[in-house]
Design an enzyme around this catalytic site. Structure first.
Site, PDB file in Angstrom:
ATOM      1  N   ARG A 148      -2.915   8.036  91.257  1.00 26.38           N
ATOM      2  CA  ARG A 148      -3.544   7.756  89.958  1.00 26.38           C
ATOM      3  C   ARG A 148      -2.659   6.808  89.154  1.00 26.38           C
ATOM      4  NH1 ARG A 148      -4.618  13.010  91.000  1.00 26.38           N
ATOM      5  NH2 ARG A 148      -6.757  13.816  90.847  1.00 26.38           N
TER       6      ARG A 148
ATOM      7  N   ASN B 168      -8.134   7.439  84.232  1.00 35.56           N
ATOM      8  CA  ASN B 168      -6.820   7.755  84.807  1.00 35.56           C
ATOM      9  C   ASN B 168      -5.825   6.624  84.648  1.00 35.56           C
ATOM     10  OD1 ASN B 168      -6.664  10.381  85.988  1.00 35.56           O
ATOM     11  ND2 ASN B 168      -8.250   9.760  87.449  1.00 35.56           N
TER      12      ASN B 168
ATOM     13  N   ASP C  29     -10.179  19.978  87.299  1.00 40.41           N
ATOM     14  CA  ASP C  29      -9.189  20.785  88.034  1.00 40.41           C
ATOM     15  C   ASP C  29      -9.567  22.271  87.994  1.00 40.41           C
ATOM     16  OD1 ASP C  29      -7.617  18.490  88.534  1.00 40.41           O
ATOM     17  OD2 ASP C  29      -6.824  18.609  86.497  1.00 40.41           O
TER      18      ASP C  29
ATOM     19  N   HIS D  33      -2.773  16.032  84.973  1.00 43.01           N
ATOM     20  CA  HIS D  33      -3.891  15.740  85.880  1.00 43.01           C
ATOM     21  C   HIS D  33      -3.496  14.723  86.952  1.00 43.01           C
ATOM     22  CE1 HIS D  33      -7.910  15.337  87.413  1.00 43.01           C
ATOM     23  NE2 HIS D  33      -7.868  14.033  87.213  1.00 43.01           N
TER      24      HIS D  33
HETATM   25  N1  LIG Z   1     -10.099  12.903  84.382  1.00 38.91           N
HETATM   26  C1  LIG Z   1     -10.590  13.131  85.576  1.00 38.91           C
HETATM   27  O1  LIG Z   1     -10.587  14.287  86.029  1.00 38.91           O
HETATM   28  C2  LIG Z   1     -11.161  12.039  86.393  1.00 38.91           C
HETATM   29  C3  LIG Z   1     -10.976  10.732  86.037  1.00 38.91           C
HETATM   30  N2  LIG Z   1     -11.506   9.702  86.775  1.00 38.91           N
HETATM   31  C4  LIG Z   1     -11.254   8.343  86.320  1.00 38.91           C
HETATM   32  O2  LIG Z   1     -12.363   7.845  85.580  1.00 38.91           O
HETATM   33  C5  LIG Z   1     -12.364   6.419  85.600  1.00 38.91           C
HETATM   34  C6  LIG Z   1     -13.748   5.869  85.897  1.00 38.91           C
HETATM   35  O3  LIG Z   1     -14.148   6.195  87.211  1.00 38.91           O
HETATM   36  P1  LIG Z   1     -15.572   5.714  87.780  1.00 38.91           P
HETATM   37  O4  LIG Z   1     -16.644   5.979  86.797  1.00 38.91           O
HETATM   38  O5  LIG Z   1     -15.675   6.259  89.143  1.00 38.91           O
HETATM   39  O6  LIG Z   1     -15.330   4.138  87.850  1.00 38.91           O
HETATM   40  P2  LIG Z   1     -16.440   2.971  87.901  1.00 38.91           P
HETATM   41  O7  LIG Z   1     -15.749   1.723  88.292  1.00 38.91           O
HETATM   42  O8  LIG Z   1     -17.614   3.408  88.706  1.00 38.91           O
HETATM   43  O9  LIG Z   1     -16.937   2.881  86.391  1.00 38.91           O
HETATM   44  C7  LIG Z   1     -16.107   2.423  85.369  1.00 38.91           C
HETATM   45  C8  LIG Z   1     -16.974   1.741  84.335  1.00 38.91           C
HETATM   46  O10 LIG Z   1     -16.123   1.322  83.274  1.00 38.91           O
HETATM   47  C9  LIG Z   1     -16.609   0.084  82.822  1.00 38.91           C
HETATM   48  N3  LIG Z   1     -15.558  -0.608  82.071  1.00 38.91           N
HETATM   49  C10 LIG Z   1     -14.474  -1.276  82.521  1.00 38.91           C
HETATM   50  N4  LIG Z   1     -13.773  -1.781  81.489  1.00 38.91           N
HETATM   51  C11 LIG Z   1     -14.422  -1.408  80.369  1.00 38.91           C
HETATM   52  C12 LIG Z   1     -14.209  -1.605  78.989  1.00 38.91           C
HETATM   53  N5  LIG Z   1     -13.159  -2.315  78.539  1.00 38.91           N
HETATM   54  N6  LIG Z   1     -15.077  -1.082  78.112  1.00 38.91           N
HETATM   55  C13 LIG Z   1     -16.145  -0.369  78.542  1.00 38.91           C
HETATM   56  N7  LIG Z   1     -16.420  -0.152  79.834  1.00 38.91           N
HETATM   57  C14 LIG Z   1     -15.563  -0.658  80.733  1.00 38.91           C
HETATM   58  C15 LIG Z   1     -17.047  -0.655  84.089  1.00 38.91           C
HETATM   59  O11 LIG Z   1     -17.925  -1.732  83.796  1.00 38.91           O
HETATM   60  C16 LIG Z   1     -17.700   0.479  84.850  1.00 38.91           C
HETATM   61  O12 LIG Z   1     -19.083   0.572  84.569  1.00 38.91           O
HETATM   62  C17 LIG Z   1     -11.309   6.028  86.634  1.00 38.91           C
HETATM   63  O13 LIG Z   1     -10.133   5.645  85.959  1.00 38.91           O
HETATM   64  C18 LIG Z   1     -11.081   7.311  87.409  1.00 38.91           C
HETATM   65  O14 LIG Z   1      -9.822   7.379  87.998  1.00 38.91           O
HETATM   66  C19 LIG Z   1     -12.269   9.969  87.872  1.00 38.91           C
HETATM   67  C20 LIG Z   1     -12.511  11.264  88.264  1.00 38.91           C
HETATM   68  C21 LIG Z   1     -11.936  12.397  87.590  1.00 38.91           C
HETATM   69  O1  LIG Z   2      -8.679  11.518  92.269  1.00 42.52           O
HETATM   70  C1  LIG Z   2      -8.977  10.623  91.462  1.00 42.52           C
HETATM   71  O2  LIG Z   2      -8.471   9.497  91.434  1.00 42.52           O
HETATM   72  C2  LIG Z   2     -10.010  10.931  90.435  1.00 42.52           C
HETATM   73  C3  LIG Z   2      -9.617  12.167  89.744  1.00 42.52           C
HETATM   74  O3  LIG Z   2      -8.868  12.165  88.801  1.00 42.52           O
HETATM   75  C4  LIG Z   2     -10.050  13.427  90.337  1.00 42.52           C
HETATM   76  O4  LIG Z   2     -10.954  13.464  91.192  1.00 42.52           O
HETATM   77  O5  LIG Z   2      -9.469  14.461  89.964  1.00 42.52           O
END
Ligand SMILES: NC(=O)C1=CN([C@@H]2O[C@H](COP(=O)(O)OP(=O)(O)OC[C@H]3O[C@@H](n4cnc5c(N)ncnc54)[C@H](O)[C@@H]3O)[C@@H](O)[C@H]2O)C=CC1
Ligand SMILES: O=C([O-])CC(=O)C(=O)O
Length: 343
Positions: free
Chosen positions: A113, A145, A176, A203
């Site tokens: 991450r 992340n 989690d 995380h």
């Molecule tokens: N906290 C958690 O438990 C988790 C966090 N994540 C994180 O969430 C984030 C997003 O993941 P996904 O949705 O799969 O990615 P994705 O790439 O499918 O979607 C991200 C979206 O953000 C948009 N974007 C990029 N820059 C932007 C900005 N400046 N303003 C507004 N929108 C913007 C993109 O156009 C895209 O639609 C990643 O950093 C990932 O690691 C993912 C899973 C779990």
């Molecule tokens: O694993 C990743 O990069 C996305 C995430 O934070 C999760 O699934 O917990």
């Protein structure tokens, strides 16, 4: 007879009052990154939530399309999409009670991450600036992340603008806890609805500390325990590997994010005893230089109501906690330093 009628009338009045009070409480929720892998199903779940009256969907591309699609669902909330026009983001944010931020890039196999930091730090910093200007009172839920660093980034931005309130900033670690509940139910052959495992720390990898000693199965030991702890800590990797370059967890994350937002909305409407684990500005380990820490937090109308400590831990979990605090300190400092060097 009379008493029964009087009781009915009183109850009717109470119901009417209760209804008008709750119906006058409008809840606008904004999603930044709404057209992404998480953003779309998260927005769908929010559209289904009766506590949400207005949904604002912002993305650098595709926000209006997702909004048009969701707006046909026959629940009683409005949905509007916003684009990066000069006023698009601030219009999306204005008047929001909750702002969820899943904007940013996800992992590919082989990445940690922390490898996302270089891209996502500036995305989150810039969005935080917009939130601080347009809706400084909103509760901010950071999903992007690395959460251990992006949450401190938001706090530094808010501090620099003089609008920081630690009660309203949350790193979303709900996934989690969701995973821990599901994985332990698979080991024990139970219903996950009856399994709650507190997960504390941060995380990412070893900063994630499941407290199995506080689950329904405190006697889990040896290899079974070690395997389960490892699976909870590295559950995200399973999805990254299976998606094979097409991103990380999106659907389970949307579920988790929607659950956390729902808890905040319920607490805002006066429900008592709403507790969610989340990564917040926390007093628990500040004396060890760790400014943010995920633990069980009681939520209230203003956000954080009470931060619950981790309780007495067995030696095994104390060791996990030590490794977590060590990693967290570095991740948090990295976020703080980034904003100082790149305001
Ligand atoms: N906290 C958690 O438990 C988790 C966090 N994540 C994180 O969430 C984030 C997003 O993941 P996904 O949705 O799969 O990615 P994705 O790439 O499918 O979607 C991200 C979206 O953000 C948009 N974007 C990029 N820059 C932007 C900005 N400046 N303003 C507004 N929108 C913007 C993109 O156009 C895209 O639609 C990643 O950093 C990932 O690691 C993912 C899973 C779990
Ligand atoms: O694993 C990743 O990069 C996305 C995430 O934070 C999760 O699934 O917990």
């Amino acid at each position: 007879m009379f008493a029964a009628r009087a009781a009915r009338q009183t109850f009717g009045l109470f119901q009417k009052r209760a209804f008008s009070a709750s119906s006058s409480q409008l809840s606008k929720v904004a999603v930044l990154g709404a057209a992404g892998g998480i953003g779309q199903p998260l927005s769908l779940l929010l559209k289904l939530n009766p506590h949400v009256t207005e949904l604002a969907l912002y993305d650098i591309r595709g926000g209006p399309g997702v909004a048009a699609d969701l707006s046909h669902i026959n629940t009683n909330s409005t949905v509007t999409g916003y684009e990066p026009t000069p006023t698009g983001l601030s219009e999306a944010l204005k008047g929001s009670e909750i702002v969820l931020i899943p904007a940013g890039v996800p992992r590919k196999p082989g990445m940690t991450r922390d490898d996302l930091f270089n891209t996502n730090a500036s995305i989150v910093r810039d969005l935080a600036k917009a939130v601080a200007d347009a809706s400084p009172e909103a509760k901010i839920l950071v999903i992007s992340n690395p959460v251990n660093s992006t949450v401190p980034i938001v706090s530094e931005v808010f501090k620099s603008k003089g609008v920081y309130n630690p009660k309203r900033l949350f790193g979303v670690t709900t996934l989690d806890v969701v995973r821990a509940s599901r994985f332990i139910s698979q080991v024990k052959g139970t219903d996950p609805a009856n399994e709650a495992v507190p997960v504390v720390g941060g995380h990412s990898g070893v900063t994630i500390v499941p407290l199995l000693s506080q689950s329904n199965h405190p006697s889990l030991d040896g290899e079974a325990r070690d395997k389960l702890v490892h699976r909870i800590q590295f559950g995200g990797d399973e999805v990254v590997k299976a998606k094979d370059g097409a991103g990380s967890a999106t659907l389970s994350m949307a579920f988790a994010g929607a659950r956390f937002a729902e808890s905040l909305l319920k607490a805002a409407k006066g429900e008592k005893g709403v507790v969610e684990p989340t990564f917040v500005d926390s007093p628990l380990y500040k004396d060890q230089g760790v400014e943010f820490f995920a633990s069980r937090v009681e939520l209230g109308p203003n956000g954080v109501e009470k931060i619950l400590d981790v309780g007495k831990l067995p030696e095994y979990e104390e060791k996990l906690l030590e490794a977590s605090l060590d990693g967290l300190k570095k991740n948090i400092q990295k976020g703080i330093d980034f904003v100082k060097a790149n305001p």
